[in-house]
Design an enzyme around this catalytic site. Structure first.
Site, mmCIF file in Angstrom:
data_model
loop_
_atom_site.group_PDB
_atom_site.id
_atom_site.type_symbol
_atom_site.label_atom_id
_atom_site.label_comp_id
_atom_site.label_asym_id
_atom_site.label_seq_id
_atom_site.Cartn_x
_atom_site.Cartn_y
_atom_site.Cartn_z
ATOM 1 N N GLU A 51 48.268 31.723 51.642
ATOM 2 C CA GLU A 51 46.560 31.492 51.245
ATOM 3 C C GLU A 51 46.589 30.372 50.223
ATOM 4 O OE1 GLU A 51 46.793 35.060 49.446
ATOM 5 O OE2 GLU A 51 46.020 36.347 51.901
ATOM 6 N N PRO A 52 47.676 29.173 50.126
ATOM 7 C CA PRO A 52 47.317 28.201 49.587
ATOM 8 C C PRO A 52 45.662 28.068 49.279
ATOM 9 C CG PRO A 52 47.767 27.681 51.525
ATOM 10 C CD PRO A 52 47.596 28.688 51.398
ATOM 11 N N GLY A 53 45.574 27.743 47.734
ATOM 12 C CA GLY A 53 44.218 26.996 47.280
ATOM 13 C C GLY A 53 44.478 25.813 46.477
ATOM 14 N N ARG A 89 38.661 24.510 32.770
ATOM 15 C CA ARG A 89 40.261 24.835 32.990
ATOM 16 C C ARG A 89 40.854 23.848 31.811
ATOM 17 N NH1 ARG A 89 43.691 22.628 35.427
ATOM 18 N NH2 ARG A 89 44.904 24.069 35.524
ATOM 19 N N CYS A 120 28.472 23.007 22.713
ATOM 20 C CA CYS A 120 27.916 23.426 21.229
ATOM 21 C C CYS A 120 28.459 24.558 21.246
ATOM 22 C CB CYS A 120 26.551 23.683 20.116
ATOM 23 S SG CYS A 120 24.694 22.317 20.932
HETATM 24 C C1 LIG Z 1 44.110 32.966 44.151
HETATM 25 C C2 LIG Z 1 44.616 33.352 45.025
HETATM 26 C C3 LIG Z 1 44.791 32.696 45.716
HETATM 27 C C4 LIG Z 1 45.171 31.261 45.732
HETATM 28 O O1 LIG Z 1 46.173 30.356 44.679
HETATM 29 P P1 LIG Z 1 46.252 29.419 44.718
HETATM 30 O O2 LIG Z 1 47.012 28.892 43.468
HETATM 31 O O3 LIG Z 1 45.622 28.460 44.555
HETATM 32 O O4 LIG Z 1 46.943 28.920 45.881
HETATM 33 C C5 LIG Z 1 45.898 33.205 47.334
HETATM 34 N N1 LIG Z 1 45.733 34.871 47.350
HETATM 35 C C6 LIG Z 1 44.891 34.972 46.644
HETATM 36 C C7 LIG Z 1 45.006 36.735 46.821
HETATM 37 C C8 LIG Z 1 44.527 35.042 45.220
HETATM 38 O O5 LIG Z 1 44.212 36.338 44.390
#
Ligand SMILES: *Cc1c(COP(=O)(O)O)cnc(C)c1O
Length: 421
Positions: free
Chosen positions: A275-277, A314, A346
């Site tokens: 599950e890469p984001g 961030r 502000c």
């Molecule tokens: C946030 C999250 C991700 C993605 O994380 P990254 O650091 O963006 O790769 C994948 N799985 C779950 C369950 C998350 O909460």
């Protein structure tokens, strides 16, 4: 590697000068590169081949429907953490059997939405959630495919706000309790136990915590199979870190991460999900902003931008570093000066960088924040009644606005004054 380079002295997104987008859209805006998103997705599919696998993009990092359609059309699955994100995946044309539902607080309404709309699996994070899902699925005459998210109690060695795999974090069930919870899951109607899930945190720059966690998942898988469960899918989460500076960071490569997965869980005969984001979206996006004023302060100079913490939170939320570069390339011998780079909001926390060496800039000049594709636009707000920052997608030499900047009328019309006031 990304597709944001200087050409003829101007920073481009692929083949589009950022000055062209700024002239049409105004600043600030986010811009994403289709070529970078595509390349990053393929790095993962290549790293996991030939194992049977699905790369499920973590929508929470960058959730614009156009981006989801781009990745979905490449074959990506989607990892969603809310009913809203589930709707986004569907709106992008991603079929339910490629959507994974994560998150500690799924409501019964969200469960109904996903069960009736189609779902690949729920990653269940607690016993109460498991029981609720069983009730909802049974009431609909449906079966919910599930994994259980286990908390392996490993230290991801990342920022405390994005570490999720220690026993003190709210995520998953303790791995030591897992066999009992799997036994309960197997006994519940409407539940089909198919696998194990783990996600230990975000922006990991070292592979060792992944290795520790995945070894624990492998051991658990063998134990669960001995208990009679048909474990056939492993969801290994996201979290691979990215370089936020050009110079001194060398986070692990997807290829090495893939090799680690093969080494730790590759012989179990399971389908692998990740599950890469951030690794897909982070370096695929920039936030482009203009200089409003250069203010000479007491012992320091401030660069006041038209982007602020509401557009990119961030730095104030995680003390994150973003490289900031001028859109017009400075002459080669230009001496940098130190600036505190701030927004107009502000709050003292509305500071992007302190004493950052930058080529001198003047009012109206454009700057770009690098590595802003992940956890940028998705976390933006309208604090200080600053319109939600628009998003632009580039492909080759053309671009499109994929989220418009709202007008002030639209913003004000969302508020209503009660008749009794
Ligand atoms: C946030 C999250 C991700 C993605 O994380 P990254 O650091 O963006 O790769 C994948 N799985 C779950 C369950 C998350 O909460």
């Amino acid at each position: 590697m990304d597709h944001f380079l200087y050409k003829n002295g101007t920073l481009h997104a692929e083949d589009v000068p950022l000055t062209d987008i700024a002239a049409q859209v105004g600043t600030p805006f986010y811009v994403y590169s289709t070529a970078t998103l595509t390349r990053h997705y393929h790095l993962f599919t290549e790293a996991l081949s030939p194992l049977p696998h699905m790369v499920c993009f973590a929508i929470k990092s960058l959730s614009n429907v156009a981006v989801l359609k781009l990745l979905g059309d490449l074959g990506a699955g989607m990892d969603v953490v809310s009913g809203g994100e589930y709707r986004r995946a569907k709106a992008a044309g991603v079929p339910g059997d490629r959507i994974v539902f994560s998150g500690v607080g799924k409501t019964r309404d969200e469960m109904r939405l996903a069960l009736t709309g189609g779902i690949r699996q729920f990653n269940v994070e607690s016993e109460p959630e498991l029981r609720a899902l069983s009730e909802v699925a049974t009431s609909l005459g449906l079966t919910a495919p599930i994994t259980i998210r286990v908390n392996p109690d490993v230290d991801a060695k990342t920022h405390a706000k994005i570490a999720t795999g220690k026993s003190e974090n709210k995520f998953g069930i303790p791995i030591a309790k897992a066999r009992n919870v799997y036994a309960e899951a197997a006994s519940l109607p409407g539940i089909d136990v198919i696998g194990v899930d783990v996600h230990i945190g975000s922006q990991l720059t070292d592979l060792a915590p992944f290795e520790a966690a995945y070894n624990k998942v492998a051991d658990l898988t063998r134990a669960l199979r001995a208990d009679g469960h048909n474990i056939r899918r492993l969801d290994l989460g996201g979290g691979l870190g990215i370089p936020y500076t050009r110079s001194n960071e060398a986070p692990p490569l997807p290829m090495d991460y893939g090799a680690l997965i093969k080494r730790t869980v590759g012989d179990l005969g399971c389908e692998i999900e990740i599950e890469p984001g951030r690794l897909i979206s982070g370096n695929a996006g920039l936030l482009v902003s203009s200089v409003i004023y250069v203010k000479n302060g007491e012992g320091r100079d401030f660069l006041i931008l038209d982007a602020a913490m509401n557009d990119l939170v961030r730095p104030s939320m995680y003390d994150a570093h973003h490289d900031i570069v001028p859109v017009i390339e400075p002459a080669p011998a230009t001496e940098p000066a130190a600036f505190d780079v701030v927004g107009p909001v502000c709050e003292t926390g509305d500071t992007f960088a302190k004493a950052r060496p930058l080529a001198p800039l003047s009012e109206g000049d454009l700057v770009a924040f690098r590595s802003a594709g992940a956890y940028g636009a998705v976390m933006a707000s309208e604090y200080n009644t600053r319109p939600l920052v628009p998003e632009v997608l580039v492909k080759g030499d053309h671009f499109a606005v994929i989220r418009q900047r709202p007008t002030f009328d639209e913003i004000l019309n969302r508020d209503t004054i009660p008749s009794w006031l």
